[in-house]
Design a protein around this motif. Structure first.
Motif, PDB file in Angstrom:
ATOM      1  N   GLU A  94       0.924  -1.176  -0.011  1.00 16.84           N
ATOM      2  CA  GLU A  94      -0.083  -0.028   0.003  1.00 16.84           C
ATOM      3  C   GLU A  94       0.878   1.219  -0.010  1.00 16.84           C
ATOM      4  OE1 GLU A  94      -3.727   1.992   2.633  1.00 16.84           O
ATOM      5  OE2 GLU A  94      -2.801   0.076   2.965  1.00 16.84           O
ATOM      6  N   GLU A  95       1.893   1.109   0.695  1.00 21.80           N
ATOM      7  CA  GLU A  95       2.886   2.303   0.634  1.00 21.80           C
ATOM      8  C   GLU A  95       3.421   2.654  -0.665  1.00 21.80           C
ATOM      9  OE1 GLU A  95       5.778   1.772   3.515  1.00 21.80           O
ATOM     10  OE2 GLU A  95       4.383   2.454   5.385  1.00 21.80           O
ATOM     11  N   LEU A  96       3.930   1.310  -1.463  1.00 21.62           N
ATOM     12  CA  LEU A  96       4.278   1.658  -2.808  1.00 21.62           C
ATOM     13  C   LEU A  96       3.055   2.123  -3.728  1.00 21.62           C
ATOM     14  CD1 LEU A  96       6.582  -1.298  -2.911  1.00 21.62           C
ATOM     15  CD2 LEU A  96       7.106   0.956  -2.470  1.00 21.62           C
ATOM     16  N   GLY A  97       1.832   2.077  -3.320  1.00 23.70           N
ATOM     17  CA  GLY A  97       0.925   2.253  -4.170  1.00 23.70           C
ATOM     18  C   GLY A  97       0.361   1.100  -5.159  1.00 23.70           C
ATOM     19  N   ILE A  98       0.651  -0.010  -4.685  1.00 24.76           N
ATOM     20  CA  ILE A  98       0.253  -1.307  -5.387  1.00 24.76           C
ATOM     21  C   ILE A  98      -1.010  -1.650  -4.473  1.00 24.76           C
ATOM     22  CG2 ILE A  98       0.581  -3.528  -6.025  1.00 24.76           C
ATOM     23  CD1 ILE A  98       3.704  -2.741  -6.013  1.00 24.76           C
ATOM     24  N   ASN A  99      -2.219  -1.470  -5.152  1.00 25.61           N
ATOM     25  CA  ASN A  99      -3.581  -2.271  -4.639  1.00 25.61           C
ATOM     26  C   ASN A  99      -4.121  -3.186  -5.516  1.00 25.61           C
ATOM     27  OD1 ASN A  99      -5.950  -2.542  -3.448  1.00 25.61           O
ATOM     28  ND2 ASN A  99      -6.112  -0.599  -2.412  1.00 25.61           N
ATOM     29  N   PHE A 100      -4.051  -4.629  -5.303  1.00 24.74           N
ATOM     30  CA  PHE A 100      -4.577  -5.341  -6.236  1.00 24.74           C
ATOM     31  C   PHE A 100      -6.146  -5.203  -6.372  1.00 24.74           C
ATOM     32  CE2 PHE A 100      -0.578  -7.335  -4.549  1.00 24.74           C
ATOM     33  CZ  PHE A 100       0.193  -7.575  -5.761  1.00 24.74           C
ATOM     34  N   GLU A 101      -6.905  -4.703  -5.285  1.00 25.73           N
ATOM     35  CA  GLU A 101      -8.365  -4.608  -5.489  1.00 25.73           C
ATOM     36  C   GLU A 101      -8.591  -3.575  -6.443  1.00 25.73           C
ATOM     37  OE1 GLU A 101     -12.166  -3.983  -2.581  1.00 25.73           O
ATOM     38  OE2 GLU A 101     -10.330  -3.940  -1.715  1.00 25.73           O
ATOM     39  N   HIS A 102      -7.862  -2.501  -6.334  1.00 27.03           N
ATOM     40  CA  HIS A 102      -8.043  -1.392  -7.240  1.00 27.03           C
ATOM     41  C   HIS A 102      -7.660  -1.830  -8.780  1.00 27.03           C
ATOM     42  CE1 HIS A 102      -8.316   1.909  -4.223  1.00 27.03           C
ATOM     43  NE2 HIS A 102      -9.087   1.122  -3.922  1.00 27.03           N
ATOM     44  N   ILE A 103      -6.490  -2.726  -8.883  1.00 29.49           N
ATOM     45  CA  ILE A 103      -5.854  -3.070 -10.287  1.00 29.49           C
ATOM     46  C   ILE A 103      -6.989  -4.077 -10.755  1.00 29.49           C
ATOM     47  CG2 ILE A 103      -4.319  -4.617 -11.351  1.00 29.49           C
ATOM     48  CD1 ILE A 103      -2.259  -3.314  -9.202  1.00 29.49           C
ATOM     49  N   TRP A 104      -7.622  -4.685 -10.125  1.00 29.94           N
ATOM     50  CA  TRP A 104      -8.742  -5.539 -10.473  1.00 29.94           C
ATOM     51  C   TRP A 104     -10.143  -4.873 -11.113  1.00 29.94           C
ATOM     52  CZ3 TRP A 104      -9.482  -9.945 -12.676  1.00 29.94           C
ATOM     53  CH2 TRP A 104     -10.718 -10.750 -12.720  1.00 29.94           C
ATOM     54  N   GLN A 105     -10.340  -3.803 -10.148  1.00 27.73           N
ATOM     55  CA  GLN A 105     -11.473  -3.103 -10.510  1.00 27.73           C
ATOM     56  C   GLN A 105     -11.348  -2.245 -11.861  1.00 27.73           C
ATOM     57  OE1 GLN A 105     -12.675  -0.473  -7.305  1.00 27.73           O
ATOM     58  NE2 GLN A 105     -13.102  -2.317  -5.974  1.00 27.73           N
ATOM     59  N   LYS A 106      -9.965  -1.690 -11.893  1.00 29.74           N
ATOM     60  CA  LYS A 106      -9.510  -1.111 -13.093  1.00 29.74           C
ATOM     61  C   LYS A 106      -9.598  -2.014 -14.314  1.00 29.74           C
ATOM     62  CE  LYS A 106      -6.987   2.785 -10.839  1.00 29.74           C
ATOM     63  NZ  LYS A 106      -5.563   3.121 -10.722  1.00 29.74           N
ATOM     64  N   THR A 107      -9.112  -3.059 -14.168  1.00 34.24           N
ATOM     65  CA  THR A 107      -9.143  -4.147 -15.316  1.00 34.24           C
ATOM     66  C   THR A 107     -10.719  -4.625 -16.031  1.00 34.24           C
ATOM     67  OG1 THR A 107      -7.028  -4.960 -14.462  1.00 34.24           O
ATOM     68  CG2 THR A 107      -8.118  -6.386 -16.132  1.00 34.24           C
ATOM     69  N   LEU A 108     -11.493  -4.641 -14.766  1.00 33.81           N
ATOM     70  CA  LEU A 108     -12.808  -4.921 -15.112  1.00 33.81           C
ATOM     71  C   LEU A 108     -13.539  -3.916 -15.816  1.00 33.81           C
ATOM     72  CD1 LEU A 108     -14.043  -6.933 -12.029  1.00 33.81           C
ATOM     73  CD2 LEU A 108     -13.535  -7.985 -14.261  1.00 33.81           C
ATOM     74  N   THR A 109     -13.246  -2.706 -15.284  1.00 34.14           N
ATOM     75  CA  THR A 109     -13.817  -1.485 -16.171  1.00 34.14           C
ATOM     76  C   THR A 109     -13.420  -1.355 -17.418  1.00 34.14           C
ATOM     77  OG1 THR A 109     -13.821  -0.383 -13.824  1.00 34.14           O
ATOM     78  CG2 THR A 109     -14.094   1.100 -15.788  1.00 34.14           C
ATOM     79  N   VAL A 110     -12.119  -1.751 -17.761  1.00 33.09           N
ATOM     80  CA  VAL A 110     -11.695  -1.588 -19.198  1.00 33.09           C
ATOM     81  C   VAL A 110     -12.152  -2.977 -20.146  1.00 33.09           C
ATOM     82  CG1 VAL A 110      -9.507  -1.761 -20.747  1.00 33.09           C
ATOM     83  CG2 VAL A 110      -9.344  -0.426 -18.650  1.00 33.09           C
ATOM     84  N   LEU A 127       0.936   2.708 -11.755  1.00 35.06           N
ATOM     85  CA  LEU A 127       1.569   2.264 -13.091  1.00 35.06           C
ATOM     86  C   LEU A 127       2.041   0.919 -13.228  1.00 35.06           C
ATOM     87  CD1 LEU A 127       4.036   5.276 -13.417  1.00 35.06           C
ATOM     88  CD2 LEU A 127       1.779   4.889 -14.379  1.00 35.06           C
ATOM     89  N   THR A 128       1.527   0.217 -11.938  1.00 34.82           N
ATOM     90  CA  THR A 128       1.723  -1.333 -12.019  1.00 34.82           C
ATOM     91  C   THR A 128       0.918  -2.230 -12.912  1.00 34.82           C
ATOM     92  OG1 THR A 128       1.956  -1.161  -9.573  1.00 34.82           O
ATOM     93  CG2 THR A 128       1.721  -3.420 -10.398  1.00 34.82           C
ATOM     94  N   GLY A 129      -0.274  -1.819 -13.314  1.00 30.31           N
ATOM     95  CA  GLY A 129      -0.912  -2.607 -14.095  1.00 30.31           C
ATOM     96  C   GLY A 129      -0.684  -2.122 -15.708  1.00 30.31           C
TER      97      GLY A 129
END
Length: 257
Positions: A94-110, A127-129
């Motif tokens: 979370e400190e590095l800005g890597i949130n797997f839940e948000h990455i998954w939500q953005k991927t589903l939105t795309v 910028l992880t995804g």
């Protein structure tokens, strides 16, 4: 014989006499008397309690013991608070800005262009995804026999700067470079599907052209939807979709040719 007697007399001759023996006995007796007198003097000495004040004797007799209570100094309290701070810190990802839940939500939105986007999540600089999708795009192109890693990163950088300038002119609040790179990078996911198809069959036909046009519309529609929801640009989705389609069209050209 006389010589032998003379030798024996000379060999056993000593200066020790009976008088010396009596003197040694007398000295031994005097030592015993001295030790005895010291013992008698020690026995005659008064006890140590005779010289101690009665208050001291009373306090020592009434002592019942005391439980030691630890005292904390300011330094100790600071160390304790510092140690407790580790439990309250957020996780490293979370400190590095890597949130797997948000990455998954953005991927589903795309993947679902008709799904409404959450502007609070899409406005994050994640910028992880995008890095993963760019690597996947280059890897699938490599499987198709096309080494275009430099083109992928070069066009991505130029497209991010161009879209950043355009969105700052069109939106009131403005947008950061990280947000633009994050949205454009996540919307590269359909391009990964197109490049994976290029591994199976050639895209230089009618089917390939139609598939490429469909993927371009998919990417541009997802990107424009996310930008309008994150920046509050209602009614301007088509204006944002057009430059996005031009950018993703360049990526599609890499897949087809």
């Amino acid at each position: 014989m006389s010589n032998f007697e003379q030798f024996q007399f000379d060999f056993y001759q000593s200066n020790y006499t009976i008088d010396d023996q009596e003197e040694g006995y007398n000295s031994y007796g005097s030592n015993e008397n001295l030790c005895g007198s010291r013992k008698s003097q020690a026995g005659e000495q008064p006890p140590a309690s005779a010289f101690a004040p009665p208050e001291m004797l009373l306090s020592s007799q009434s002592y019942t013991g005391q439980i030691l209570q630890p005292t904390y100094s300011p330094d100790t309290l600071s160390h304790l608070s510092y140690a407790e701070g580790f439990d309250e810190e957020p996780p490293l990802l979370e400190e590095l800005g890597i949130n797997f839940e948000h990455i998954w939500q953005k991927t589903l939105t795309v993947l679902n262009p008709m799904k409404p986007a959450d502007g609070s999540i899409m406005n994050e600089t994640d910028l992880t995804g995008p890095m993963v999708f760019c690597l996947a795009l280059g890897a699938t192109l490599l499987l198709a026999g096309k080494v275009h890693f430099g083109y992928v990163y070069g066009m991505s950088a130029i497209g991010c700067f161009a879209m950043h300038a355009l969105l700052n002119l069109m939106s009131v609040p403005g947008v950061s470079h990280g947000c633009v790179a994050s949205v454009l990078g996540y919307c590269l996911l359909p391009m990964v599907i197109l490049s994976s198809s290029a591994v199976v069959f050639s895209l230089q036909g009618i089917l390939g052209t139609l598939l490429a046009l469909f993927i371009i519309g998919w990417c541009s529609l997802s990107a424009s939807k996310i930008f309008t929801s994150a920046l509050g640009m209602e009614g301007q989705q088509l204006l944002i979709a057009y430059p996005c389609a031009l950018l993703y069209g360049l990526f599609a050209l890499l897949m087809v040719f």
